[in-house]
Design a protein around this motif. Structure first.
Motif, mmCIF file in Angstrom:
data_model
loop_
_atom_site.group_PDB
_atom_site.id
_atom_site.type_symbol
_atom_site.label_atom_id
_atom_site.label_comp_id
_atom_site.label_asym_id
_atom_site.label_seq_id
_atom_site.Cartn_x
_atom_site.Cartn_y
_atom_site.Cartn_z
ATOM 1 N N SER A 197 27.779 0.659 21.426
ATOM 2 C CA SER A 197 26.064 0.770 22.237
ATOM 3 C C SER A 197 24.948 2.068 21.570
ATOM 4 O O SER A 197 23.827 1.108 22.312
ATOM 5 C CB SER A 197 26.436 1.944 23.552
ATOM 6 N N ASN A 348 25.137 -3.036 20.611
ATOM 7 C CA ASN A 348 24.033 -2.325 20.168
ATOM 8 C C ASN A 348 22.902 -3.602 19.554
ATOM 9 O O ASN A 348 21.512 -3.466 19.125
ATOM 10 C CB ASN A 348 23.790 -1.298 19.387
ATOM 11 N N GLY A 352 23.051 -2.765 24.165
ATOM 12 C CA GLY A 352 23.853 -1.560 24.583
ATOM 13 C C GLY A 352 24.124 -1.382 25.129
ATOM 14 O O GLY A 352 24.501 -0.058 25.975
ATOM 15 N N TRP A 353 25.052 -2.461 26.108
ATOM 16 C CA TRP A 353 25.563 -1.555 27.421
ATOM 17 C C TRP A 353 26.857 -1.202 26.990
ATOM 18 O O TRP A 353 27.213 -1.210 28.384
ATOM 19 C CB TRP A 353 25.675 -2.849 28.857
ATOM 20 N N TYR A 354 27.497 -1.763 26.139
ATOM 21 C CA TYR A 354 28.222 -1.278 26.185
ATOM 22 C C TYR A 354 29.197 0.227 26.862
ATOM 23 O O TYR A 354 28.695 0.863 26.363
ATOM 24 C CB TYR A 354 29.091 -1.318 24.670
#
Length: 425
Positions: A197, A348, A352-354
């Motif tokens: 992220s 990312n 970057g929603w991981y």
């Protein structure tokens, strides 16, 4: 190029079977939906996503996926690979080509795609496993139908017998490392999330290699995938796919039994597993759910496949479902595209929603991406014979890149009657 190789070549549009393409295209939606939690969270929590996302909406969304999707569409995809193996073998023999003159190269190219996919893009690759299972399938190409069924049955039963043996041994007091599992290491999980992220491209690619190495034991799936490959080989040889109209009464009965029984068993498995706490001692219900998982998934998959075979014999349903065939014709391109788009979306590289959005939100990009694939695949195949990756795969298989331009012969929308042997537009 030898005379035998010159007779070999990719299946033409006039040789394609509509039912296979539609089923493969619909299977890709299920694979995308099931893989979303792998695109968006560490490999270590793939089977227990509630460790990260435990809101009501996320739990409901994941339960829906586990009951109706998880394990069902990869079953269909694997089954279709074995069926495709049989189709290619029969087509090659009809042309007078030697199957072994090109098929090993086809598997080697698939393994190469799998390595690149697994190391550089996403750890959850299945192509390398398929290449290994495809190599094992070569051992059965001249075996009888009866022998194929016996081997398929043996492979199907084997993991359930192994799990039963371990459970009995546990009850008898025998313990081994990992038998009771371990609580999730949240510190390690958060460090992986931080890399994907917030990390740089180099850090992400380096972590890809680490996770890919850790997931190498999943290549053992190739042994189990062989069961589904063999089943696909047996079904094609039986002639069912080419004569769906003749088998319509049987297909209706299979659908009528497999859908409700499959849903009920998968609901049972999902409920039991949702109550499991990592690190707790094995329980009888947990053992039963683990053993039932594969039969339950296969029963529901059979319900889906047989239901589709019945539906496409209705002209209205055939018209509605035909667009999914375009996705199926570009299965390799679309499968890899799903990984590229989703990792770019969650890592990312962009948002970057991981590790920050759960199964409920994941349903949105699942539907949007798949609809986009239907539209793009239809548009592409109106202009070209193959998807981009299918074109490259055929080039590596046959030693030269085939013409990408559309064939000149007109193709008509197939009639509902006998749709199993119809041509794809």
């Amino acid at each position: 190029m030898s005379p035998s190789e010159s007779k070999a070549g990719p299946i033409t549009a006039s040789e394609r079977i509509l039912y296979i393409d539609i089923l493969r295209g619909m299977a890709l939606f299920g694979i995308l939906a099931a893989n979303m939690r792998g695109f968006n969270a560490p490999e270590s929590v793939y089977g227990n996503i509630k460790v990260l996302f435990h809101g009501r909406a996320d739990l409901i969304a994941q339960a829906f996926i586990d009951i109706f999707i998880q394990g069902k569409f990869v079953t269909l995809f694997s089954f279709l690979f074995g069926l495709g193996f049989a189709v290619q073998m029969s087509r090659a023999e009809a042309r007078g080509a030697k199957f072994m003159s090109f098929y090993p190269r086809r598997l080697a190219a698939l393994a190469l795609f799998g390595l690149i996919h697994g190391i550089l893009i996403w750890w959850g690759d299945i192509l390398l496993s398929y290449a290994l299972a495809g190599a094992l399938l070569l051992l059965f190409r001249k075996r009888s139908q009866r022998a194929i069924l016996w081997w398929a049955g043996g492979i199907f039963v084997a993991p359930m017998l192994v799990m039963t043996g371990f459970y009995i041994a546990y009850l008898a007091g025998w313990r081994t490392t990992g038998m009771e599992g371990k609580p999730p290491d949240m510190g390690k999980i958060q460090s992986v999330i931080a890399i994907y992220s917030h990390g740089s491209v180099v850090q992400i690619l380096r972590e890809n290699v680490v996770v890919w190495k850790q997931s190498l034991p999943t290549l053992g799936f190739a042994a189990y995938a062989l069961f589904l490959f063999l089943l696909g080989l047996w079904v094609w040889r039986s002639g069912i796919v080419e004569r769906l109209d003749e088998y319509k009464p049987l297909l209706k009965r299979v659908c009528a039994w497999c859908l409700p029984v499959g849903i009920a068993l998968n609901a049972f498995v999902t409920i039991v597993q949702s109550r499991h706490v990592p690190g707790e001692k094995p329980t009888l219900l947990g053992y039963i759910a683990t053993v039932v998982f594969f039969p339950a998934a296969h029963l529901l998959s059979a319900g889906y496949a047989s239901g589709l075979a019945v539906l496409i014999q209705n002209p209205d349903w055939l018209r509605r479902l035909t667009p999914f065939a375009a996705v199926g014709r570009m299965a390799l391109t679309n499968y890899l595209t799903e990984s590229v788009v989703c990792t770019v979306l969650f890592y990312n590289y962009t948002t970057g929603w991981y590790g920050r959005v759960g199964p409920a939100v994941d349903l949105i990009p699942t539907v949007v991406l798949y609809v986009a694939q239907v539209v793009f695949s239809t548009w592409w195949l109106k202009r070209y014979r193959f998807g981009p990756m299918e074109w490259l795969w055929r080039g590596l298989t046959y030693g030269s890149l085939p013409s990408l331009g559309r064939e000149t012969e007109p193709l008509e929308l197939p009639k509902a009657q006998g749709a199993g042997a119809s041509l794809i537009p």
